[in-house]
Design a protein around this motif. Structure first.
Motif, mmCIF file in Angstrom:
data_model
loop_
_atom_site.group_PDB
_atom_site.id
_atom_site.type_symbol
_atom_site.label_atom_id
_atom_site.label_comp_id
_atom_site.label_asym_id
_atom_site.label_seq_id
_atom_site.Cartn_x
_atom_site.Cartn_y
_atom_site.Cartn_z
ATOM 1 N N PHE A 153 0.780 -1.149 -0.124
ATOM 2 C CA PHE A 153 -0.098 -0.016 -0.013
ATOM 3 C C PHE A 153 0.860 1.212 -0.090
ATOM 4 N N SER A 154 0.640 2.118 -1.163
ATOM 5 C CA SER A 154 1.585 3.320 -1.012
ATOM 6 C C SER A 154 1.021 4.212 -0.068
ATOM 7 N N LYS A 155 2.234 4.616 0.677
ATOM 8 C CA LYS A 155 1.955 5.805 1.781
ATOM 9 C C LYS A 155 1.886 7.036 0.683
ATOM 10 N N LEU A 156 2.668 7.379 -0.438
ATOM 11 C CA LEU A 156 2.608 8.517 -1.012
ATOM 12 C C LEU A 156 1.450 8.818 -1.969
ATOM 13 N N ASN A 157 0.813 10.007 -1.819
ATOM 14 C CA ASN A 157 -0.431 10.424 -2.380
ATOM 15 C C ASN A 157 -1.435 9.182 -2.622
ATOM 16 N N PRO A 158 -2.186 8.777 -1.291
ATOM 17 C CA PRO A 158 -3.128 7.841 -1.221
ATOM 18 C C PRO A 158 -4.352 8.037 -2.215
ATOM 19 N N ASP A 159 -4.373 9.558 -2.731
ATOM 20 C CA ASP A 159 -5.436 9.691 -3.590
ATOM 21 C C ASP A 159 -5.222 8.859 -5.010
ATOM 22 N N ILE A 160 -4.116 8.563 -5.300
ATOM 23 C CA ILE A 160 -3.596 7.859 -6.431
ATOM 24 C C ILE A 160 -3.602 6.305 -6.149
ATOM 25 N N PRO A 161 -4.369 5.454 -6.809
ATOM 26 C CA PRO A 161 -4.527 3.874 -6.399
ATOM 27 C C PRO A 161 -3.596 3.281 -6.718
ATOM 28 N N ARG A 162 -2.693 3.168 -5.793
ATOM 29 C CA ARG A 162 -1.399 2.437 -5.708
ATOM 30 C C ARG A 162 -1.621 1.207 -4.631
ATOM 31 N N ARG B 110 -9.472 4.906 0.370
ATOM 32 C CA ARG B 110 -8.599 5.714 0.186
ATOM 33 C C ARG B 110 -9.103 7.352 0.116
ATOM 34 N N ASP B 111 -10.516 7.755 0.045
ATOM 35 C CA ASP B 111 -10.892 8.875 0.114
ATOM 36 C C ASP B 111 -10.819 9.181 1.655
ATOM 37 N N GLU B 112 -10.933 8.399 2.668
ATOM 38 C CA GLU B 112 -10.833 8.420 3.993
ATOM 39 C C GLU B 112 -9.506 8.760 4.430
ATOM 40 N N LEU B 113 -8.346 8.124 3.971
ATOM 41 C CA LEU B 113 -7.048 8.456 4.091
ATOM 42 C C LEU B 113 -6.648 9.855 3.538
ATOM 43 N N VAL B 114 -7.014 10.123 2.336
ATOM 44 C CA VAL B 114 -6.815 11.609 1.935
ATOM 45 C C VAL B 114 -7.050 12.605 2.749
ATOM 46 N N SER B 115 -7.986 12.667 3.793
ATOM 47 C CA SER B 115 -8.306 13.623 4.720
ATOM 48 C C SER B 115 -7.221 13.567 5.686
ATOM 49 N N LYS B 116 -6.241 12.638 5.787
ATOM 50 C CA LYS B 116 -5.381 12.424 6.783
ATOM 51 C C LYS B 116 -3.865 12.739 6.540
ATOM 52 N N VAL B 117 -3.607 12.825 5.155
ATOM 53 C CA VAL B 117 -2.331 13.143 4.649
ATOM 54 C C VAL B 117 -1.714 14.022 5.182
ATOM 55 N N THR B 118 -0.130 14.193 5.473
ATOM 56 C CA THR B 118 0.640 15.161 5.807
ATOM 57 C C THR B 118 1.494 15.602 4.475
ATOM 58 N N GLY B 119 1.924 16.949 4.679
ATOM 59 C CA GLY B 119 2.821 17.391 3.517
ATOM 60 C C GLY B 119 2.448 18.556 2.982
ATOM 61 N N THR B 120 3.303 19.402 2.443
ATOM 62 C CA THR B 120 3.129 20.761 2.095
ATOM 63 C C THR B 120 2.902 20.596 0.573
ATOM 64 N N SER B 121 3.339 19.751 -0.014
ATOM 65 C CA SER B 121 3.060 19.786 -1.508
ATOM 66 C C SER B 121 2.299 18.692 -1.993
ATOM 67 N N LYS B 122 1.383 19.056 -2.872
ATOM 68 C CA LYS B 122 0.383 17.856 -3.301
ATOM 69 C C LYS B 122 1.209 16.714 -3.729
ATOM 70 N N SER B 123 2.289 16.606 -4.388
ATOM 71 C CA SER B 123 3.203 15.777 -5.184
ATOM 72 C C SER B 123 3.644 15.067 -4.042
ATOM 73 N N HIS B 124 3.628 15.473 -2.840
ATOM 74 C CA HIS B 124 4.640 14.726 -1.652
ATOM 75 C C HIS B 124 3.697 14.699 -0.353
ATOM 76 N N GLN B 125 2.673 14.256 -0.551
ATOM 77 C CA GLN B 125 1.659 13.749 0.362
ATOM 78 C C GLN B 125 2.003 12.540 1.155
ATOM 79 N N ARG B 126 2.048 12.288 2.117
ATOM 80 C CA ARG B 126 2.076 10.830 2.883
ATOM 81 C C ARG B 126 0.991 10.592 3.867
ATOM 82 N N VAL B 127 0.584 9.511 4.104
ATOM 83 C CA VAL B 127 -0.207 9.183 5.177
ATOM 84 C C VAL B 127 0.458 8.183 6.088
ATOM 85 N N ARG B 128 0.301 8.544 7.482
ATOM 86 C CA ARG B 128 1.273 7.843 8.517
ATOM 87 C C ARG B 128 0.747 6.286 8.642
ATOM 88 N N PRO B 129 1.828 5.291 8.762
ATOM 89 C CA PRO B 129 1.210 3.901 8.835
ATOM 90 C C PRO B 129 -0.037 3.686 9.834
#
Length: 367
Positions: A230-239, A281-300
């Protein structure tokens, strides 16, 4: 190579500039739109008749792409216009052999110039030979394309069978899986090759890249069992990757993934089906951290505590999910074998070192 002639690309073809286009990302229309890295959307109007070859013009990575149908090219790419009778599918394979990304016009953004392309040498066989070469390589690519559709369809059906609209019970994802964290240094691996599960490999077709351990420069997660990545990076992208590892080859995963091993009697097929759901994934998008749209990550911890459909309520549906997962894995595995054969044949056919009849026999042996 009787009747083959050596010339330059500028003597046999021209590169035409693409044109800016609005609205193509909205997905309407039946004409594919291409950019420097391939298809980027749809439109209702064609710019050129198919088949066609599209060549990336701007960007660090510039690909070569083939469209069997009418198409539009935006202004980050060129399309090829033959100056003589030519199989455009053969031209595509001839250009795949070129190192387009080594060309740089010297501008601020890496770019391919028409002058540099026109100066490149090319060995051109007679038209009948071009068509025969294109048929051999095209048959492999067509089968790879069919396998992709089979795998994608199987996964779409699996997602629909495990949709939250059908099942009521929810549990935190962590109730269904263990988080594996074992890391290794690739340089310490003595095997000649490894399967590398990376974000680019996922995006390229959900198959790991087989490479030498020395080519991997940083520590990776070691995978020794079937897992879901499961990709931590940009959870809005289905990886979300259902990774059934090949035990004959060491498997490594990028640390951009969470490595999830199913608990109890669950398999990766059920775990993948609930973790890949859009609502999760929609639920996780609300929990991401990061100042840049391209480098948002969700915590494990947030991934593991967020609720998903509980697959332990599926009953016989689990059997269908496992069958669909195996079908997708089989299709992608066959595609990997076919792609390796294509990549072996391509330079030999393009140089004339391998006869088409011999290549056809090799393809038949893999059919």
């Amino acid at each position: 190579m009787f009747e083959w002639r050596t010339t330059t690309w500028g003597a046999v073809a021209s590169l035409e500039y693409g044109k800016a286009l609005r609205g193509y990302q909205e997905g309407s229309g039946d004409v594919p739109v291409y950019g420097t890295n391939g298809p980027v959307g749809w439109t209702h109007t064609r710019q050129a008749e198919g088949p066609g070859v599209i060549v990336g013009r701007k960007g660090a990575y510039r690909g070569v792409h083939y469209s069997p149908r009418d198409f539009w090219v935006i202004d980050t790419a060129f399309y090829l216009r033959p100056l003589e009778r030519m199989s455009l599918r053969w031209a595509y394979y001839a250009m795949v052999n070129l190192d387009i990304n080594s060309m740089d016009s010297g501008s601020a953004i890496p770019s391919t110039s028409r002058a540099d392309f026109y100066a490149l040498p090319v060995s051109v066989p007679p038209l009948a030979e071009q068509e025969a070469i294109a048929d051999v390589l095209g048959a492999l690519d067509d089968k790879i394309g069919l396998n992709k559709r089979i795998a994608d369809t199987a996964e779409e059906l699996a997602l629909s069978l495990s949709s939250g609209s059908l099942w009521t019970k929810r549990v935190p994802l962590g109730d269904l899986c263990f988080l594996r964290k074992n890391q290794v240094s690739p340089q310490e691996i003595l095997d000649g090759c490894v399967d590398h599960y990376s974000l680019p490999a996922f995006d390229a077709g959900k198959m790991p890249e087989r490479v030498s351990p020395e080519s991997i420069k940083s520590s990776k997660f070691s995978i020794t069992e079937p897992v879901v990545l499961f990709s931590k990076l940009n959870p809005d992208i289905p990886r979300v990757w259902n990774a059934e590892v090949n035990r004959a080859v060491p498997s490594l995963a990028s640390t951009e993934f969470l490595v999830l091993a199913p608990r109890g009697t669950l398999t990766t097929h059920e775990l993948w089906a609930v973790a890949a759901q859009q609502e999760f994934r929609d639920e996780l998008v609300s929990k991401v951290t990061g100042t840049s749209k391209s480098h948002q990550r969700v915590r494990p911890a947030e991934v593991l505590t967020t609720e998903v459909v509980d697959p332990r309520q599926f009953g016989d549906t689990s059997l269908r999910l496992r069958s669909l997962g195996n079908r997708a894995a089989s299709a992608r595995g066959e595609s990997r074998t076919l792609a390796a054969l294509r990549d072996t044949l391509l330079p030999q056919l393009m140089s004339g070192r391998l006869r088409v009849k011999d290549a056809e026999k090799m393809v038949e042996d893999h059919a």
